[in-house]
Scaffold this motif. Sequence first.
Motif, short mmCIF file in Angstrom:
data_model
loop_
_atom_site.label_atom_id
_atom_site.label_comp_id
_atom_site.label_asym_id
_atom_site.label_seq_id
_atom_site.Cartn_x
_atom_site.Cartn_y
_atom_site.Cartn_z
N ARG A 291 0.87 -1.18 0.00
CA ARG A 291 0.00 0.00 0.00
C ARG A 291 0.90 1.23 0.00
NH1 ARG A 291 -4.03 2.37 4.64
NH2 ARG A 291 -4.75 4.12 3.38
N ASN B 228 -5.92 1.50 -0.88
CA ASN B 228 -7.08 0.91 -0.23
C ASN B 228 -8.34 1.45 -0.89
OD1 ASN B 228 -6.37 -0.96 1.64
ND2 ASN B 228 -6.25 0.45 3.35
N THR C 256 -6.01 -3.94 0.09
CA THR C 256 -6.24 -4.79 1.27
C THR C 256 -7.02 -6.03 0.87
OG1 THR C 256 -6.10 -2.99 2.86
CG2 THR C 256 -7.39 -4.91 3.50
N TYR D 87 -5.59 -9.85 1.15
CA TYR D 87 -6.34 -10.87 1.89
C TYR D 87 -6.64 -12.07 0.99
CZ TYR D 87 -10.11 -13.40 4.08
OH TYR D 87 -10.89 -14.40 4.57
N VAL E 252 -3.77 -8.67 8.18
CA VAL E 252 -3.60 -7.76 7.06
C VAL E 252 -4.64 -6.65 7.01
CG1 VAL E 252 -3.57 -7.64 4.54
CG2 VAL E 252 -2.44 -9.53 5.71
N VAL E 253 -5.86 -6.90 7.42
CA VAL E 253 -6.96 -5.95 7.23
C VAL E 253 -7.08 -5.02 8.43
CG1 VAL E 253 -9.46 -5.77 6.95
CG2 VAL E 253 -8.19 -7.50 5.70
N PRO E 254 -7.24 -3.72 8.26
CA PRO E 254 -6.96 -3.02 7.01
C PRO E 254 -5.45 -2.80 6.88
CG PRO E 254 -7.69 -1.45 8.63
CD PRO E 254 -7.73 -2.80 9.29
N MET E 255 -4.97 -2.85 5.68
CA MET E 255 -3.55 -2.69 5.44
C MET E 255 -3.13 -1.26 5.77
SD MET E 255 -1.94 -4.35 2.08
CE MET E 255 -0.18 -4.25 1.93
#
Length: 167
Positions: free
Chosen positions: A8, A113, A117, A121, A130-133
Amino acid sequence: MKQLFIIRHAKSSLNTLTDFDRSLHKRGQLEAAEMAQKLITKKIAIDAFVSSTAVRAMSTATYFLEAFQQKGKLLYNQIIEVPELYEAELDTFFQVTEQIDDTIQSAALFSHNPGITEFAYKCSNFKKEVVPMPTCGVVGIRADADSWKDFSEATKHFLFFYYPTKK
């Protein structure tokens, strides 16, 4: 085997009129430099950098490219610009990945995003980590594929999830 590093963009500034033209915040510049160095320290090889053309994604990719250029082991010594990665949906990420040249064994993909993300995933199956990246978060994936064309259907293995230290 192919390796994909899903990244990201770093923290952006809100100092522009359009979302597309947002530059990196000072914190974002520090994040990008930190994460590029982290991958280098971990001896991670990246052959190519693929990025959304939005300013903050390209700026983040540039930090990584410059850090890896100093290592001198890049297959592609420039950023592959993909406009479709701006505001991309899940299918677009897979389509872009499947178009990567097969001479590239490992690629870093820079985007935004919420799509990045969701893509991370879907590739890693590690939602809670990972969420949210976070900005400049990096998810490493290894795919059991000899060709990027097979990436979507290939068995994927989660390698790591790194993110910047809070500044």
